[in-house]
Motif scaffolding. Structure first.
Motif, PDB file in Angstrom:
ATOM      1  N   SER A 414      90.553  27.987 -38.028  1.00 17.04           N
ATOM      2  CA  SER A 414      91.457  28.047 -38.273  1.00 17.04           C
ATOM      3  C   SER A 414      91.042  28.710 -39.985  1.00 17.04           C
ATOM      4  N   TYR A 415      89.724  27.331 -40.809  1.00 17.49           N
ATOM      5  CA  TYR A 415      89.203  27.238 -42.078  1.00 17.49           C
ATOM      6  C   TYR A 415      88.347  28.934 -41.849  1.00 17.49           C
ATOM      7  N   SER A 416      87.846  29.645 -40.747  1.00 18.33           N
ATOM      8  CA  SER A 416      86.754  30.467 -40.848  1.00 18.33           C
ATOM      9  C   SER A 416      87.801  31.922 -40.541  1.00 18.33           C
ATOM     10  N   HIS A 417      89.167  31.420 -40.694  1.00 20.53           N
ATOM     11  CA  HIS A 417      89.341  32.958 -41.220  1.00 20.53           C
ATOM     12  C   HIS A 417      90.230  32.976 -41.911  1.00 20.53           C
ATOM     13  N   LEU A 418      90.305  32.574 -43.221  1.00 21.10           N
ATOM     14  CA  LEU A 418      91.445  31.640 -43.734  1.00 21.10           C
ATOM     15  C   LEU A 418      90.445  33.557 -44.791  1.00 21.10           C
ATOM     16  N   ASP A 419      89.631  33.935 -44.908  1.00 19.16           N
ATOM     17  CA  ASP A 419      89.145  35.043 -45.535  1.00 19.16           C
ATOM     18  C   ASP A 419      88.698  36.703 -44.850  1.00 19.16           C
ATOM     19  N   ASP A 420      89.697  36.654 -43.435  1.00 25.32           N
ATOM     20  CA  ASP A 420      89.867  37.894 -42.927  1.00 25.32           C
ATOM     21  C   ASP A 420      90.784  39.025 -43.635  1.00 25.32           C
ATOM     22  N   VAL A 421      89.886  39.884 -43.552  1.00 27.47           N
ATOM     23  CA  VAL A 421      90.168  41.284 -43.958  1.00 27.47           C
ATOM     24  C   VAL A 421      90.584  41.400 -45.157  1.00 27.47           C
ATOM     25  N   GLU A 422      92.047  41.382 -45.398  1.00 25.35           N
ATOM     26  CA  GLU A 422      92.116  41.446 -46.763  1.00 25.35           C
ATOM     27  C   GLU A 422      93.093  40.094 -47.467  1.00 25.35           C
ATOM     28  N   LYS A 423      91.999  39.074 -46.809  1.00 25.79           N
ATOM     29  CA  LYS A 423      92.148  37.827 -47.729  1.00 25.79           C
ATOM     30  C   LYS A 423      91.056  37.688 -48.216  1.00 25.79           C
ATOM     31  N   ARG A 424      90.325  38.715 -48.098  1.00 28.74           N
ATOM     32  CA  ARG A 424      88.359  38.927 -48.409  1.00 28.74           C
ATOM     33  C   ARG A 424      88.736  38.111 -50.133  1.00 28.74           C
ATOM     34  N   MET A 425      89.092  38.346 -50.840  1.00 29.57           N
ATOM     35  CA  MET A 425      88.857  38.205 -52.346  1.00 29.57           C
ATOM     36  C   MET A 425      89.545  36.350 -52.802  1.00 29.57           C
ATOM     37  N   ASP A 426      90.150  36.555 -51.329  1.00 36.61           N
ATOM     38  CA  ASP A 426      90.606  34.828 -51.802  1.00 36.61           C
ATOM     39  C   ASP A 426      89.620  33.260 -51.709  1.00 36.61           C
ATOM     40  N   SER A 427      88.550  34.119 -51.288  1.00 36.91           N
ATOM     41  CA  SER A 427      86.902  33.263 -51.055  1.00 36.91           C
ATOM     42  C   SER A 427      86.043  33.403 -52.440  1.00 36.91           C
ATOM     43  N   VAL A 428      86.469  34.643 -52.727  1.00 31.29           N
ATOM     44  CA  VAL A 428      85.934  35.272 -53.992  1.00 31.29           C
ATOM     45  C   VAL A 428      87.035  34.546 -55.321  1.00 31.29           C
ATOM     46  N   GLN A 429      87.929  34.273 -55.401  1.00 32.35           N
ATOM     47  CA  GLN A 429      89.264  33.559 -56.147  1.00 32.35           C
ATOM     48  C   GLN A 429      88.797  31.725 -55.992  1.00 32.35           C
ATOM     49  N   ASP A 430      88.171  31.636 -54.836  1.00 34.00           N
ATOM     50  CA  ASP A 430      88.033  30.181 -55.330  1.00 34.00           C
ATOM     51  C   ASP A 430      86.594  29.297 -55.799  1.00 34.00           C
ATOM     52  N   LEU A 431      85.922  30.630 -55.510  1.00 34.53           N
ATOM     53  CA  LEU A 431      84.711  29.865 -57.136  1.00 34.53           C
ATOM     54  C   LEU A 431      84.141  30.218 -57.760  1.00 34.53           C
ATOM     55  N   THR A 432      86.169  30.423 -58.686  1.00 31.88           N
ATOM     56  CA  THR A 432      86.270  30.778 -60.402  1.00 31.88           C
ATOM     57  C   THR A 432      86.952  29.247 -60.184  1.00 31.88           C
ATOM     58  N   TYR A 433      87.481  29.024 -58.495  1.00 31.08           N
ATOM     59  CA  TYR A 433      88.241  27.434 -59.444  1.00 31.08           C
ATOM     60  C   TYR A 433      87.101  26.264 -58.964  1.00 31.08           C
ATOM     61  N   LEU A 434      85.763  26.476 -58.138  1.00 30.50           N
ATOM     62  CA  LEU A 434      84.688  25.164 -58.472  1.00 30.50           C
ATOM     63  C   LEU A 434      84.026  25.871 -59.923  1.00 30.50           C
ATOM     64  N   GLU A 507      89.061  53.372 -40.739  1.00 29.64           N
ATOM     65  CA  GLU A 507      90.220  53.860 -40.797  1.00 29.64           C
ATOM     66  C   GLU A 507      92.005  53.138 -41.690  1.00 29.64           C
ATOM     67  N   GLU A 508      92.194  51.974 -40.720  1.00 28.03           N
ATOM     68  CA  GLU A 508      93.032  51.206 -41.586  1.00 28.03           C
ATOM     69  C   GLU A 508      93.038  50.174 -43.133  1.00 28.03           C
ATOM     70  N   HIS A 509      91.374  50.015 -43.117  1.00 29.12           N
ATOM     71  CA  HIS A 509      92.031  49.349 -44.522  1.00 29.12           C
ATOM     72  C   HIS A 509      90.979  49.540 -45.724  1.00 29.12           C
ATOM     73  N   GLY A 510      90.380  51.177 -45.106  1.00 26.69           N
ATOM     74  CA  GLY A 510      90.027  52.083 -46.344  1.00 26.69           C
ATOM     75  C   GLY A 510      90.238  51.342 -48.070  1.00 26.69           C
ATOM     76  N   GLU A 511      91.056  51.696 -47.337  1.00 27.89           N
ATOM     77  CA  GLU A 511      92.676  51.514 -48.931  1.00 27.89           C
ATOM     78  C   GLU A 511      91.845  50.620 -49.562  1.00 27.89           C
ATOM     79  N   PHE A 512      92.057  49.492 -49.001  1.00 26.21           N
ATOM     80  CA  PHE A 512      91.672  48.342 -49.131  1.00 26.21           C
ATOM     81  C   PHE A 512      89.888  48.317 -49.410  1.00 26.21           C
TER      82      PHE A 512
END
Length: 594
Positions: A414-434, A507-512
């Motif tokens: 579960s942990y390994s999928h917490l940054d998938d696709v449109e959750k990508r920036m959640d892992s970047v935000q982790d760095l700010t809390y670090l 095709e699906e996530h280009g806008e993101f």
């Protein structure tokens, strides 16, 4: 404080890929002792290691042909990862086997009788890997399996008439099957729903059972057996940590593997007949490349720890006693200066607990300049191992923090999928809390926090300085992604599908992608930036670096760029690493030093 140059840290050599000679009197391994990974031999009675290969390119792996002194080795050119296979003769000469330099070749083992070699290649189509068998006497090759996917031979069946193969679905999902060589028919053994990985498989003595590491229907990777006929899976060792690196003794009575406890290894021996588990003592670090001696009395492995760089060790199984076999990493100048990390945890924006290794310099100030190093992958994990440039930073008085942000492996499926696709920036935000943790708990100087990463970690660097620009004093991007759109358009065609499973597709996530890609936010960057890339990189094309360099140079932003014409996704040559990290050290000194 004793200050040591970066060259001394980079000159620490490593030993890897231990394999016993079939007679058990010699250990063969790969070391970069001469500046480039080559094959070396160590007599196990007495004596010094001697070099066995003398090539102008890196040797990637070495394996013995059963019952002989001849060896199979893999090499590429300019670190382009288009591996070719060769026979390494006793006199050091190389006999080409695959000889198709524009294609990739994955080694799949030598048949039990030593007569045939299995490998897969994308010769037919750049995106697909078919399976071949090659006669080691005549060098004639035959394609034995054709499929529109990523297929690899893994291991020969003990009877030599079939191959265990894998179909790679994603980086975290695969299937194993038994390929009958004569008919080309595959019997798939690991049908599953959802995501599951099956790694390090080994047949039992009769070949009717398969030992394997898998996380099928589990959060963590455990040890199981699969009956070849019934395909029934039975658990042997299932823990709340991942198991890694399964090996089996030649008599098939003993298994060896490791437990990855939060980035630190614990070695395990499992007696198949008595169903008994034993372990042995090791310092803080990581155990890899487990391999039994032919008489199954010894177990060789690579140990790599923060204060004990990569060398080969051996366990006497009966006495449960270890000894170090190689000393290629010995460096009396730097050994007293090496630092072990503290395992820390911090809470992110959603209260998720994130682990990290925090290294503090031995002679530190009240307020510390800090380098945050982000691992690549992202399906990867930063481990407690020796890292030459991070230890150099520590010697210069910087603290170093290496987080395993959400999306890292080693902490459950579960942990390994917490940054998938449109959750990508959640892992970047982790760095700010670090960063906040470092300022409040880690004695960090808030004006001297730098960020550094390679590959996907390079994307994290660029994303951090574009989306959270105010908190970084400097940034270093090594072979990083500046746009997922252009990355997916230009990466090696066979890799695209694998990466889409993690990143999404155009095709699906280009806008993101366009919303988050650093290349579209360069005007927000405040931090001085250094970027490094190898021209032969097949994973992250060098255009990913050069397009952001162009953008920043056009607006006269402080940027330094180093391009290596003879490197790829990894920097292998010692001279290039010295150039790279000397410049990196100077860059950090300018912006967060003093």
């Amino acid at each position: 404080m004793k200050s040591i140059g970066v060259k001394q840290f980079l000159h620490v050599r490593t030993a890897d890929h231990p394999v016993y000679h079939p007679e058990g009197n010699q250990l063969t391994f790969i070391t970069n002792y001469s500046g480039l990974p080559q094959v070396w031999d160590l007599p196990l009675s007495r004596g010094w290691p001697t070099q066995a290969s003398f090539t102008d390119e890196r040797v990637i792996f070495v394996k013995y042909i059963p019952g002989t002194n001849r060896r199979i080795v893999g090499m590429d050119v300019g670190v382009n990862e288009k591996q070719q296979l060769f026979i390494l003769e006793e006199n050091g000469e190389l006999m080409p086997l695959t000889n198709s330099p524009e294609h990739i070749h994955h080694f799949g083992g030598v048949s039990p009788d030593g007569n045939y070699l299995a490998w897969s290649s994308n010769r037919r189509h750049p995106a697909y890997f078919d399976i071949y068998v090659q006669n080691l006497e005549t060098y004639e090759m035959e394609r034995v399996f054709k499929g529109d996917g990523l297929f690899k031979p893994v291991k020969w069946h003990p009877k030599g008439t079939s191959l265990l193969i894998e179909k790679i679905n994603t980086n975290l999902d695969n299937d194993l099957g038994l390929l009958d060589i004569a008919s080309g028919v595959v019997t798939w053994l690991t049908y599953h729903e959802g995501e599951a990985i099956f790694v390090s498989p080994h047949f039992n003595f009769d070949g009717d059972e398969l030992y394997v590491l898998t996380n099928m229907e589990r959060e963590f990777i455990g040890l199981a057996s699969i009956h070849i006929t019934t395909k029934v899976l039975s658990w042997i060792d299932a823990r709340k940590w991942d198991l890694e690196g399964l090996a089996i003794s030649s008599d098939k009575k003993m298994l060896a593997y490791t437990v990855n406890e939060g980035g630190v290894s614990k070695g395990i021996l499992y007696d198949v007949q008595e169903e008994r588990v034993n372990t042995w003592e090791t310092p803080i670090g990581v155990i890899t490349r487990l391999t039994f001696s032919p008489d199954h009395r010894k177990l060789a492995y690579v140990f790599n720890g923060p204060t004990l760089p990569s060398d080969i060790w051996e366990l006497d199984i009966q006495l449960n006693r270890t000894k170090r076999l190689t000393y290629v990493s010995r460096s009396p100048i730097i050994e007293p200066e090496l630092v072990e990390p503290e395992l820390i945890h911090f809470h992110s924006f959603d209260c998720l607990e994130i682990p990290a290794f925090y290294y503090k310099p031995k002679h530190s100030k009240e307020k510390l300049p800090v380098v945050i190093f982000v691992h690549g992958g992202p399906e990867s994990q930063i481990r407690a191992v020796y890292n030459p440039f991070l230890q150099y930073f520590l010697n210069r008085g910087y603290a170093v923090c290496t987080p395993n942000v959400r999306g890292s492996t080693g902490y459950g499926k579960s942990y390994s999928h917490l940054d998938d696709v449109e959750k990508r920036m959640d892992s970047v935000q982790d760095l700010t809390y670090l960063v906040e943790w470092l300022k409040t708990e880690g004695r960090a100087d808030p004006l001297k926090i730098a960020i550094m990463g390679r590959s996907y970690g390079g994307f994290m660097v660029l994303a951090a300085i574009t989306h959270y620009p105010k908190i970084w004093a400097a940034a270093i991007d090594i072979v990083g992604i500046s746009s997922f759109r252009t990355f997916l358009e230009n990466t090696s065609v066979w890799r695209r599908k694998l990466r889409e499973a993690e990143y999404g597709n155009i095709e699906e996530h280009g806008e993101f992608f366009d919303q988050i890609d650093p290349i579209h936010h360069t005007d927000k960057i405040n931090a001085p930036l250094m970027v490094l890339h190898g021209a032969n990189d097949p994973r992250v094309p060098i255009e990913e670096t050069e397009q952001i360099v162009t953008e920043l140079r056009e607006r006269n932003h402080p940027i330094q760029y180093i391009r290596f014409e003879d490197e790829g996704h990894f920097f292998v040559k010692l001279k290039n690493n010295i150039i790279a990290y000397t410049r990196v050290a100077d860059f950090l000194e300018k912006y967060i030093g003093k």
